[in-house]
Design a protein around this motif. Structure first.
Motif, mmCIF file in Angstrom:
data_model
loop_
_atom_site.group_PDB
_atom_site.id
_atom_site.type_symbol
_atom_site.label_atom_id
_atom_site.label_comp_id
_atom_site.label_asym_id
_atom_site.label_seq_id
_atom_site.Cartn_x
_atom_site.Cartn_y
_atom_site.Cartn_z
ATOM 1 N N ALA A 186 -0.096 11.184 3.294
ATOM 2 C CA ALA A 186 -0.776 10.047 2.681
ATOM 3 C C ALA A 186 -0.342 8.728 3.315
ATOM 4 O O ALA A 186 -1.165 7.833 3.536
ATOM 5 C CB ALA A 186 -0.501 10.028 1.178
ATOM 6 N N THR A 195 1.132 4.094 -2.894
ATOM 7 C CA THR A 195 0.866 5.498 -2.588
ATOM 8 C C THR A 195 1.981 6.392 -3.114
ATOM 9 O O THR A 195 1.722 7.437 -3.726
ATOM 10 C CB THR A 195 0.713 5.685 -1.068
ATOM 11 O OG1 THR A 195 -0.394 4.902 -0.603
ATOM 12 C CG2 THR A 195 0.476 7.145 -0.716
ATOM 13 N N VAL A 229 -2.589 6.003 5.201
ATOM 14 C CA VAL A 229 -2.613 4.585 4.826
ATOM 15 C C VAL A 229 -2.434 3.701 6.051
ATOM 16 O O VAL A 229 -3.177 2.726 6.262
ATOM 17 C CB VAL A 229 -1.508 4.288 3.789
ATOM 18 C CG1 VAL A 229 -1.285 2.784 3.647
ATOM 19 C CG2 VAL A 229 -1.885 4.881 2.444
ATOM 20 N N PHE A 253 -4.869 10.329 -3.405
ATOM 21 C CA PHE A 253 -4.508 9.835 -2.081
ATOM 22 C C PHE A 253 -5.716 9.610 -1.187
ATOM 23 O O PHE A 253 -5.568 9.229 -0.037
ATOM 24 C CB PHE A 253 -3.580 10.836 -1.386
ATOM 25 C CG PHE A 253 -2.216 10.918 -2.014
ATOM 26 C CD1 PHE A 253 -1.642 9.814 -2.593
ATOM 27 C CD2 PHE A 253 -1.520 12.104 -2.021
ATOM 28 C CE1 PHE A 253 -0.393 9.883 -3.174
ATOM 29 C CE2 PHE A 253 -0.266 12.189 -2.597
ATOM 30 C CZ PHE A 253 0.293 11.073 -3.172
ATOM 31 N N GLU A 307 1.786 6.633 -6.828
ATOM 32 C CA GLU A 307 0.711 7.543 -7.225
ATOM 33 C C GLU A 307 1.147 8.997 -7.092
ATOM 34 O O GLU A 307 0.787 9.843 -7.922
ATOM 35 C CB GLU A 307 -0.525 7.278 -6.361
ATOM 36 C CG GLU A 307 -1.733 8.119 -6.722
ATOM 37 C CD GLU A 307 -2.318 7.749 -8.068
ATOM 38 O OE1 GLU A 307 -3.039 8.586 -8.639
ATOM 39 O OE2 GLU A 307 -2.043 6.626 -8.556
ATOM 40 N N LYS A 338 0.824 -1.212 0.000
ATOM 41 C CA LYS A 338 0.000 0.000 0.000
ATOM 42 C C LYS A 338 0.860 1.265 0.000
ATOM 43 O O LYS A 338 0.555 2.231 -0.698
ATOM 44 C CB LYS A 338 -0.935 -0.020 1.210
ATOM 45 C CG LYS A 338 -2.027 -1.076 1.140
ATOM 46 C CD LYS A 338 -2.855 -1.105 2.422
ATOM 47 C CE LYS A 338 -3.919 -2.179 2.365
ATOM 48 N NZ LYS A 338 -4.959 -1.892 1.347
ATOM 49 N N THR A 339 1.933 1.279 0.791
ATOM 50 C CA THR A 339 2.775 2.471 0.837
ATOM 51 C C THR A 339 3.519 2.668 -0.484
ATOM 52 O O THR A 339 3.674 3.803 -0.954
ATOM 53 C CB THR A 339 3.780 2.376 1.988
ATOM 54 O OG1 THR A 339 4.514 1.131 1.896
ATOM 55 C CG2 THR A 339 3.077 2.430 3.341
#
Length: 234
Positions: free
Chosen positions: A177, A50, A181, A146, A53, A46-47
Motif C-alpha cells: 500500500a 495508510t 501511495v 487501500f 487504515e 498519506k503514508t
C-alpha cells in the motif's frame, strides 16, 4: 525480559508520539528544504493515513473472527467464551500463528469440557471462519481500504510470507500500500494533479518558524481555480 523491555519502549514512544506528534512532519520537511517540503509533508500524511487504515482493518477482521468463533463457542456451551473471543481478536494481528494459537485454545477447552464431538465441531467452525477471513474477507476489506485489488492483496501476503516468513506476511499488505501511495503521488505530481491535496479537500501547509513549526490544513481552492502553470506574483 526482552518482551518487557519492548513493551516499556513501546509505551514510552507512544507517549512522545502523542505529545509531540505534530512536530515530526514539519521538522522532517524543514530538513529537506523549501522545494521538497510540501512533498514530504503530503507523503508523510498519506503514508500515516495508510498505516492507520491498516490497523483499523486488522481490528475489524479480528472483531469479525472473535464474534463468529465466540458465537460458536456460546452455542455449544463451551466455557471461557469471552476470554477466548478476546484472544481470537488479538490473534488476528499476528498472521498464521495468532489464528492457529487462538483456535487451538478453543478446541482444547471444548475437548476437555464437552468431549470429542463438540471439539471437532468447534475445530470446523474455527477453520471455516479463518478460511473465509483469510481468503475472502481480508482481501476485500484491505483492497477497498487501500484502493488495491483483492488479487494484489493476496499476492502481497504470499510474496511477503515467502520472502520473510510470518513478519513478511504481516507487513506485505502495508508495504504494498505504501508503494502504491508513493507511485500514485509521483504519477499525479508529474501529471499536475496536485497530489498534496488530502481526500477531505484540504492541503498540507507548514506554518511557523524553525522552533515552533506546526502542520496545519488549509481549505483547497476549487479545482477550476487551482493554477496549473508557473506561479505569478502580483
Amino acid at each position: 525480559g526482552n518482551g518487557l523491555v519492548n513493551l516499556l519502549l513501546a509505551l514510552l514512544l507512544c507517549f512522545f508520539f502523542l505529545k509531540d506528534g505534530t512536530r515530526w512532519v514539519p521538522w522532517l520537511s524543514a530538513q529537506t528544504g523549501p522545494r521538497a517540503a510540501r512533498h514530504v509533508a503530503a507523503l508523510s500524511y498519506k503514508t500515516w493515513a495508510t498505516l492507520s487504515e491498516f490497523i483499523r482493518q486488522q481490528a475489524l477482521v479480528g472483531f469479525i473472527d472473535a464474534f463468529f468463533i465466540g458465537l460458536g463457542l456460546w452455542i455449544f456451551d463451551v466455557p471461557l467464551v469471552l476470554p477466548l473471543a478476546v484472544l481470537t481478536f488479538f490473534g488476528a494481528f499476528i498472521p498464521i500463528i495468532g489464528a492457529f494459537v487462538a483456535g487451538a485454545f478453543a478446541v482444547l477447552i471444548a475437548l476437555v469440557d464437552e468431549g470429542l464431538t463438540t471439539a471437532l465441531i468447534i475445530l470446523g467452525i474455527v477453520l471455516l471462519v479463518q478460511q473465509l477471513e483469510g481468503n475472502v474477507l481480508q482481501p476485500i476489506i484491505q483492497g477497498r481500504g487501500f484502493n488495491l485489488h483483492a488479487g494484489v492483496v493476496i499476492l502481497a501476503v504470499t510474496a511477503g510470507g515467502s520472502l520473510a516468513g510470518i513478519t513478511g506476511a504481516f507487513l506485505g499488505v502495508p508495504v504494498a500500500a505504501l508503494i502504491a501511495v508513493i507511485y500514485r503521488y509521483v504519477r499525479d505530481e508529474l501529471d499536475g494533479r496536485h497530489p498534496e491535496l488530502h481526500p477531505d479537500g484540504t492541503r498540507a501547509r507548514l506554518e511557523g518558524g524553525e522552533d515552533g513549526t506546526v502542520l496545519t490544513h488549509e481549505q483547497a481552492p476549487p479545482e477550476a481555480d487551482v493554477p496549473t502553470g508557473p506561479a505569478t506574483s502580483g
